[in-house]
Every structure is written in C-alpha cells, then in structure tokens.
Design a protein around this motif. Structure first.
Motif, mmCIF file in Angstrom:
data_model
loop_
_atom_site.group_PDB
_atom_site.id
_atom_site.type_symbol
_atom_site.label_atom_id
_atom_site.label_comp_id
_atom_site.label_asym_id
_atom_site.label_seq_id
_atom_site.Cartn_x
_atom_site.Cartn_y
_atom_site.Cartn_z
ATOM 1 N N HIS A 175 51.726 35.513 37.958
ATOM 2 C CA HIS A 175 51.991 35.891 39.348
ATOM 3 C C HIS A 175 51.436 37.283 39.676
ATOM 4 C CE1 HIS A 175 54.547 32.388 39.334
ATOM 5 N NE2 HIS A 175 55.274 32.904 38.343
ATOM 6 N N PRO A 176 50.122 37.473 39.522
ATOM 7 C CA PRO A 176 49.534 38.786 39.794
ATOM 8 C C PRO A 176 49.632 39.146 41.271
ATOM 9 C CG PRO A 176 47.811 37.139 39.540
ATOM 10 C CD PRO A 176 49.100 36.463 39.177
ATOM 11 N N SER A 177 49.757 40.442 41.537
ATOM 12 C CA SER A 177 49.829 40.913 42.925
ATOM 13 C C SER A 177 48.431 40.894 43.548
ATOM 14 C CB SER A 177 50.384 42.333 42.969
ATOM 15 O OG SER A 177 49.462 43.235 42.397
ATOM 16 N N PRO A 178 48.354 40.803 44.887
ATOM 17 C CA PRO A 178 47.044 40.869 45.547
ATOM 18 C C PRO A 178 46.298 42.160 45.215
ATOM 19 C CG PRO A 178 48.750 40.137 47.097
ATOM 20 C CD PRO A 178 49.448 40.559 45.851
ATOM 21 N N ILE A 179 47.039 43.264 45.054
ATOM 22 C CA ILE A 179 46.389 44.533 44.729
ATOM 23 C C ILE A 179 45.748 44.473 43.352
ATOM 24 C CG2 ILE A 179 46.871 46.947 44.132
ATOM 25 C CD1 ILE A 179 48.773 47.077 46.450
ATOM 26 N N LEU A 180 46.428 43.884 42.373
ATOM 27 C CA LEU A 180 45.889 43.808 41.016
ATOM 28 C C LEU A 180 44.582 43.019 40.997
ATOM 29 C CD1 LEU A 180 46.059 44.243 37.977
ATOM 30 C CD2 LEU A 180 47.514 42.219 37.822
ATOM 31 N N LEU A 181 44.535 41.884 41.692
ATOM 32 C CA LEU A 181 43.319 41.069 41.715
ATOM 33 C C LEU A 181 42.180 41.821 42.383
ATOM 34 C CD1 LEU A 181 44.816 37.565 42.621
ATOM 35 C CD2 LEU A 181 44.253 38.478 40.360
ATOM 36 N N LEU A 182 42.498 42.516 43.469
ATOM 37 C CA LEU A 182 41.452 43.259 44.174
ATOM 38 C C LEU A 182 40.969 44.440 43.336
ATOM 39 C CD1 LEU A 182 39.842 43.236 46.776
ATOM 40 C CD2 LEU A 182 41.619 44.622 47.846
ATOM 41 N N GLU A 183 41.878 45.068 42.573
ATOM 42 C CA GLU A 183 41.474 46.163 41.692
ATOM 43 C C GLU A 183 40.507 45.676 40.611
ATOM 44 O OE1 GLU A 183 45.348 49.139 42.003
ATOM 45 O OE2 GLU A 183 45.305 47.527 40.516
ATOM 46 N N MET A 184 40.708 44.463 40.123
ATOM 47 C CA MET A 184 39.777 43.901 39.142
ATOM 48 C C MET A 184 38.379 43.767 39.752
ATOM 49 S SD MET A 184 41.983 40.930 37.271
ATOM 50 C CE MET A 184 43.133 41.324 35.958
ATOM 51 N N CYS A 185 38.343 43.268 40.985
ATOM 52 C CA CYS A 185 37.046 43.107 41.667
ATOM 53 C C CYS A 185 36.405 44.471 41.922
ATOM 54 C CB CYS A 185 37.229 42.357 42.976
ATOM 55 S SG CYS A 185 37.833 40.665 42.773
ATOM 56 N N LYS A 186 37.237 45.466 42.250
ATOM 57 C CA LYS A 186 36.710 46.821 42.470
ATOM 58 C C LYS A 186 36.100 47.372 41.189
ATOM 59 C CE LYS A 186 38.166 51.551 43.563
ATOM 60 N NZ LYS A 186 38.070 52.119 42.216
ATOM 61 N N ASP A 187 36.769 47.155 40.058
ATOM 62 C CA ASP A 187 36.229 47.626 38.782
ATOM 63 C C ASP A 187 34.826 47.076 38.555
ATOM 64 O OD1 ASP A 187 38.501 49.058 38.224
ATOM 65 O OD2 ASP A 187 39.340 47.602 36.810
ATOM 66 N N VAL A 188 34.668 45.770 38.761
ATOM 67 C CA VAL A 188 33.354 45.147 38.537
ATOM 68 C C VAL A 188 32.330 45.686 39.531
ATOM 69 C CG1 VAL A 188 32.086 42.967 38.461
ATOM 70 C CG2 VAL A 188 34.422 43.070 37.578
ATOM 71 N N SER A 189 32.720 45.834 40.789
ATOM 72 C CA SER A 189 31.774 46.324 41.792
ATOM 73 C C SER A 189 31.366 47.770 41.498
ATOM 74 C CB SER A 189 32.367 46.214 43.201
ATOM 75 O OG SER A 189 33.494 47.056 43.366
ATOM 76 N N GLU A 190 32.277 48.568 40.915
ATOM 77 C CA GLU A 190 31.933 49.942 40.521
ATOM 78 C C GLU A 190 30.844 49.929 39.450
ATOM 79 O OE1 GLU A 190 33.290 53.126 41.168
ATOM 80 O OE2 GLU A 190 35.393 52.878 41.738
ATOM 81 N N GLY A 191 31.067 49.123 38.414
ATOM 82 C CA GLY A 191 30.076 49.047 37.341
ATOM 83 C C GLY A 191 28.737 48.517 37.825
ATOM 84 N N MET A 192 28.772 47.498 38.682
ATOM 85 C CA MET A 192 27.533 46.903 39.179
ATOM 86 C C MET A 192 26.818 47.833 40.165
ATOM 87 S SD MET A 192 27.040 44.172 37.518
ATOM 88 C CE MET A 192 25.595 43.661 38.461
ATOM 89 N N ALA A 193 27.578 48.594 40.951
ATOM 90 C CA ALA A 193 26.944 49.571 41.855
ATOM 91 C C ALA A 193 26.190 50.621 41.042
ATOM 92 C CB ALA A 193 27.996 50.226 42.751
ATOM 93 N N TYR A 194 26.755 51.005 39.900
ATOM 94 C CA TYR A 194 26.051 51.949 39.021
ATOM 95 C C TYR A 194 24.781 51.316 38.464
ATOM 96 C CZ TYR A 194 24.967 54.770 34.911
ATOM 97 O OH TYR A 194 24.316 55.523 33.969
ATOM 98 N N LEU A 195 24.868 50.084 37.967
ATOM 99 C CA LEU A 195 23.670 49.403 37.465
ATOM 100 C C LEU A 195 22.619 49.270 38.564
ATOM 101 C CD1 LEU A 195 24.956 46.483 35.179
ATOM 102 C CD2 LEU A 195 23.908 48.635 34.486
#
Length: 645
Positions: free
Chosen positions: A478-498
């Motif tokens: 039962h993950p919170s909406p914030i937790l799921l969005l934070e996961m997506c933010k983490d990936v977008s941070e790494g990919m923005a750097y690449l």
C-alpha cells in the motif's frame, strides 16, 4: 493633446536612460487604468501609472528573471475588447502573468527582449498553453489543473531559442540512410563529462563525511575539518592539503566550500526525500525530532518534524516548507522572518511559533550515508581480482552472473561476471574509463573493471534492496502516492544527468534500476546495450529485445535517441504505478510492434491519477521531437511533489 504626448515621450526617455533596457506602458483595461512595466536584468516589475501626471505610483508586483520559464503570446478571448487584443504571458513558478500590449508591434518587441534576457534560464518549457486560464480551466485544452503540461509545443527548443528550420510534416519516422545505419551500429566515441562548477585551487573546503584512504595517493578526511584545495585536474578527485601539511587526493563530493551552504550543519540532510525523512524520524521515535532537507522544488527547503503531540503514542510527521518573503528573508511562520536558514532553525529550536512543537532533537543520517566515490580511490579503474571476495549470488543478468562481494574485505560491491561471447569487450573496456567519471546520486556508480583475466568483471556500487522491479512486486505494501512519485523523480534525476552528458541508455526499464537501503532508486546498465553481441537482443524481432519499452522509431528502424529513452521512462512510470506489472501483458512482441506503431498506448494504472497519466502519455507521443526532455519531466514531477507536501 500636444502636452500629453510630450509628457509620454519625456517619460520614455527617462526610463530608457535609468534602466538601460526597455520599458513601455501596457494596458490592464479591466482596472480602467494603465500599468507601467519595467524590465531589468534581475526582474520585471509593474506599477500603477498615473496617466494624467505621467508618472508611476505604487509597486504592484514583480517576477525574478531567473524564475521565468516561458514568454509567449496568448490567443485573445472571443469578443475581446480592443484593449485586450494583444496579450502575452510570462510563465514562472506561480503560474502565468498575463500582460496586454497596446499594439502587436509593442508585444513583439517585449517578447523578443524578454526572450533574450531569459534565454539562459534553467527549466525553460518545451510546451505551453496558448490560451488563457479562466475559471479553473485552460481554454485551449480544457485541462482543470493549473500546473498541467502545456498542450502546444514551442516552435524551437529550450523555450524558443536553440534550433532553426521547419519540422518534417510526415507522422512516420524516416528510415535511416545507409551511412546513418552504419554509424548507429558502431558505439559512439566516449565524451568526457564537462567540468562541474565549484571552488577553485586555493579554496578552503570542509569535509561533510569521513573518508578512509583507499590508495597511497589518497588523503584521509575527518568530518568537519578544513582542507585546502591544491589541484582539480580530475572532476571527481581533488588534490588537497590538511591542517597538518599532509597532501593527497580526496573525493570531491565529500567536501563543501567553507562558509557556503547548509552542508556544515548536522540537521541538514542532503538528497533526502519526504518518504526517507519520515522513515528516519520514525526510527528515531523522538518527540520534536527534526531535520532539514531539499524540497522537491529546486532551491527550496523543507523542515520535517516528528511529533507525539495530542497523546499520539505512535507519533506522526509534519512537513513545513521554508518560505521566502519578497525582501528575501526566510520564515516558517510569517511573523518570524530571518536573514538565513540557520538563524530560522535556531529560533524554532526554542519556539514552536506556528508549528506543532519546537525543534527539539537533530536527526541526521550523515554518518551512515556517505555517497559513492567515482572509483575505489584516485586513479583506480583496473581492479585486482585478488582484492575481491565473493559472498553471494544476486542474480543472472543479460551479461552473466551478478554477485555481492567485498573489495579489500571491507567495501560492499556488486560484481558482474561477463560471460564470454556476450559483449564486445574491447569497445566496452575503452569506454569504461569514461563511464567511471559519470557520477550522480541517482546512477549506480561504476567503480572499475577487471580485464586481465577472462571472464572480465565489472565492479559497481552495491544496492541492498536490489532490482526496482522485484522491489515493486514484493516489498511495497500500500505505497503512498508520494512514494511512487519520488521513485519516478529519482529515475528522472539520473536520466536528466545522462541526457546532459549526451548518454543514451537504450534499455531503461524497472529491471535496470536498483534500490538502496534508504529507498533511493538509481539507474544502472546505462549504455551497455551497445556492446551486446546477442542477435536476439540487438534486433527488434528478437525475443530479448525490449519491445515493450520501445517507441515506434526504434521498433521500425532501430533509431535510438534521448527521445527513445523518454518513451521508455513513460513505460517505467507505468511499471511503478502498477507495482511491477508487465506492459502489454496480453500481447506478444509481434503484436506489440504492429499495435504500438498503429497508435496503441498503455492504459491508465489504478494508482495513477490523470495528472500522473498525462506525464506518461506525453512520453508516448508518436513524434519523437514532440516528447519532453528529461529536464522537462523532472521539473513537472518536482512541482507535483511540492504541491503534495
């Protein structure tokens, strides 16, 4: 009449002389008066204007230049009066500011001048809303969310600045020429990342973390002590001197410039999101436990506080955004303003002043969470396999077995044992030297390689929570909406750097991301697919090819780009919000190629609201050039998280 015209000309001359830029009067007809807009290099300000006396009155508002994301025209409303026929918009963090010019020439002049001033801003928009936001809806696309992604693509990239020429009209991607096909089949030559900004030689820095030397060339770091920078030839490793005169190399991401920023304070937890803050505060379980972290919006900070007030035995977390007044002061409660954030924290350690309780106990994770270094010591990229201890098998990947182990008996590492014949080894080894220099908190760090024997080993950072796909399927309840969005933010941070380093991943998916002990998601295996020798993997017909994560131009023509990574990121978001379901689970690869090329898209997951799904669908635009960049996506996700906290 003559006198009034003379007054206006004289006023314009005075403004041009004083501001050395450009200004003009722009009507706000619904107020039945005029406002004077003045543009400088720092901000655009607007004042009430007395037309009879020919002078400005009180300041009504201003927008800082660095916060502006877009300057564009706006379509006038139906049956708009003459004075509202030439509107344009300045889009910034708080939304659009609408301005009504007297004539189209004045409007064009203002837009041109403002675009020149803001052209180097960060986070310039790629899409905008061409019509007004009225009564809770965008008139152009009928979206009911003010922060919704724009519905019209700017004619040129980067807010309207970087490219020229017209776009191709065909909806179908052009097949590559034989020269392009040959070029794309070979690995691109590695490009070293650009030097990062920071202190220069001679500067004094303070250690944020302890560092034990790993080679004879390294220098020990003691948290809180000062060091003098001597040389910065390598972006990731600086030569420094300690207070005793000892010299050696230190990891650049372990120090911060003396007297600069919040890093010297124990209560500041860098690169921590809301969910991680709550986990840390709950683990400490102290009433009044607090920390300060980066907000999801760049340049902003949040105080996270644990409280047991009101007899709540279990306790709960509260989050307070640190606000900035028009005068540049910081506050949590509007009546208590401070020149600096440390002064604000000191005050609230003794006074609740609007919060549920005062800040009583500092909670920090610094001792436990030192960041990864770019290599296992300065100059180390070829690792002696005798220094590796294999502890347990983690899985069997595309290139071979992956094991958890130790380097020199103390440092956790993951070791990929490359099975012979699976990789173009010589090409990869050459690029590995450059890939090691890629360092970001949302990329799995490459530590080095073992190439003197077969099979060769790739040694990387070890992340204890393993593959994101497995984590989604087995570890989240039962993950919170914030937790799921934070996961997506983490990936977008790494990919923005690449993306900024001009690296294309080519195989972005949940299976190619890992999760560390704190729940931070990091992207791995970036660029490795270029070296795969497996025909099934390198051909879109093969069963191993990532068909379910690929856009039409890859499926039809094997045309990879940063925009094909954007498509894959949309699918990865879908994986996150379905907790690890298989995309297009009822279709085989052949059916997917046919249907996706014909317009089929993944459905909206139950856990994703319309705003989240709109981000996914923006990634799945048929035209690659009309998909957003990772920097765009990161900005949108940051804004959504900021609203949620």
């Amino acid at each position: 009449m003559q006198s009034r015209k003379f007054q206006k000309r004289a006023l314009r001359r005075r403004i041009a002389s004083a501001e050395k830029l450009m200004s003009d009067r722009l009507g706000r007809s619904w107020l039945d008066n005029e406002r004077l807009f003045i543009l400088t290099q720092e901000k655009i300000s607007y004042y009430d204007y007395d037309t009879e006396k020919g002078k400005k009155k009180g300041l009504k508002g201003s927008v800082e230049i660095e916060k502006i994301k877009c300057v564009e025209t706006v379509c006038p409303e139906e049956n708009a009066p003459a004075e509202r026929q030439f509107p344009f918009q300045i889009v910034y963090d708080d939304g659009p500011l609408y301005i009504f010019a007297k004539t189209d020439d004045i409007r064009r002049e203002w837009i041109h001048k403002m675009k020149q001033v803001v052209r180097f801003n960060k986070d310039l928009l790629q899409k905008y809303h061409p019509c007004f936001w009225v009564d809770g809806v965008w008139l152009c696309c009928q979206q009911e969310v003010k922060q919704a992604l724009g519905c019209r693509v700017l004619e040129t990239k980067n807010g309207g600045f970087s490219t020229k020429g017209s776009r191709r009209k065909s909806r179908k991607p052009l097949p590559p020429t034989p020269q392009e096909q040959e070029k794309s089949s070979r690995p691109l030559p590695p490009q070293p990342p650009p030097r990062q900004s920071g202190p220069g030689p001679g500067a004094t820095v303070i250690a944020e973390y302890e560092y034990t030397p790993m080679t004879e060339l390294d220098l020990e770091l003691r948290k809180g002590e000062e060091y003098t920078i001597l040389e910065m030839v390598d972006t990731n490793w600086w030569r420094a001197r300690d207070k005793f005169g000892n010299e050696g190399y230190i990891p650049s991401n372990y120090v911060t410039e003396a007297g600069n920023g919040l890093e010297r304070f124990d209560w500041y937890c860098k690169n921590m999101n809301r969910s991680q803050a709550e986990n840390l505060l709950k683990a400490e379980n102290k009433d009044g436990g607090f920390l300060v972290r980066d907000s999801s919006k760049a340049g902003k900070y949040t105080v996270s506080l644990f409280t047991k007030s009101g007899g709540d035995i279990a306790g709960s977390c509260r989050h307070y955004n640190i606000c900035t007044s028009p005068q540049g002061q910081f506050y949590l409660a509007e009546k208590h303003n401070f020149a600096t954030i440390p002064e604000l924290i000191t005050y609230h350690q003794h006074n609740a002043a609007g919060m549920v309780c005062r800040l009583k106990y500092i909670v920090s994770n610094r001792a436990r969470n030192a960041p990864s270094t770019a290599g296992l010591g300065y100059g180390v990229w070829e690792i002696d396999p005798r220094h590796l201890t294999f502890i347990k098998e983690l899985g069997d990947g595309q290139f071979g077995v992956v094991k958890y182990g130790k380097w020199q008996g103390q440092h956790d590492v993951a070791i990929k044992m490359i099975k012979e014949g699976s990789m173009s080894e010589d090409d990869f080894i050459e690029e590995a030297k450059v890939m090691m220099k890629l360092r970001h908190e949302n990329l799995v760090q490459l530590y080095g390689v073992c190439t003197k024997q077969r099979p060769i080993y790739i040694v990387t950072e070890f992340l204890s929570n393993g593959c994101l796909l497995t984590y989604l399927r087995e570890s989240l309840n039962h993950p919170s909406p914030i937790l799921l969005l934070e996961m997506c933010k983490d990936v977008s941070e790494g990919m923005a750097y690449l993306e900024s380093q001009q690296y294309i991943h080519r195989d972005l998916a949940a299976r190619n991301c890992l999760v560390d002990a704190n729940g931070t998601v990091k992207v791995t295996d970036f660029g490795l697919s270029r070296y795969v020798l497996d025909d099934e993997y390198t051909s879109s017909v093969g069963s191993k090819f990532p068909v379910r994560w690929s856009p039409p131009e890859v499926l039809l023509y094997c045309k990879f780009s940063s925009k094909s990574d954007i498509w894959a990121f949309g699918v990865l978001m879908w994986e996150v919000y379905t907790l690890g379901r298989m995309p297009y689970e009822r279709l085989n690869n052949t059916e997917i190629v046919e249907k996706v090329s014909g317009g089929l898209r993944l459905y909206r997951p139950q856990l994703a609201n319309e705003r989240i799904y709109s981000i996914m669908t923006a990634c799945w635009h048929e035209k690659a050039e009309e998909r957003p960049t990772f920097q765009d996506l990161l900005g949108i996700i940051q804004d959504l998280l900021y609203e949620l906290q």
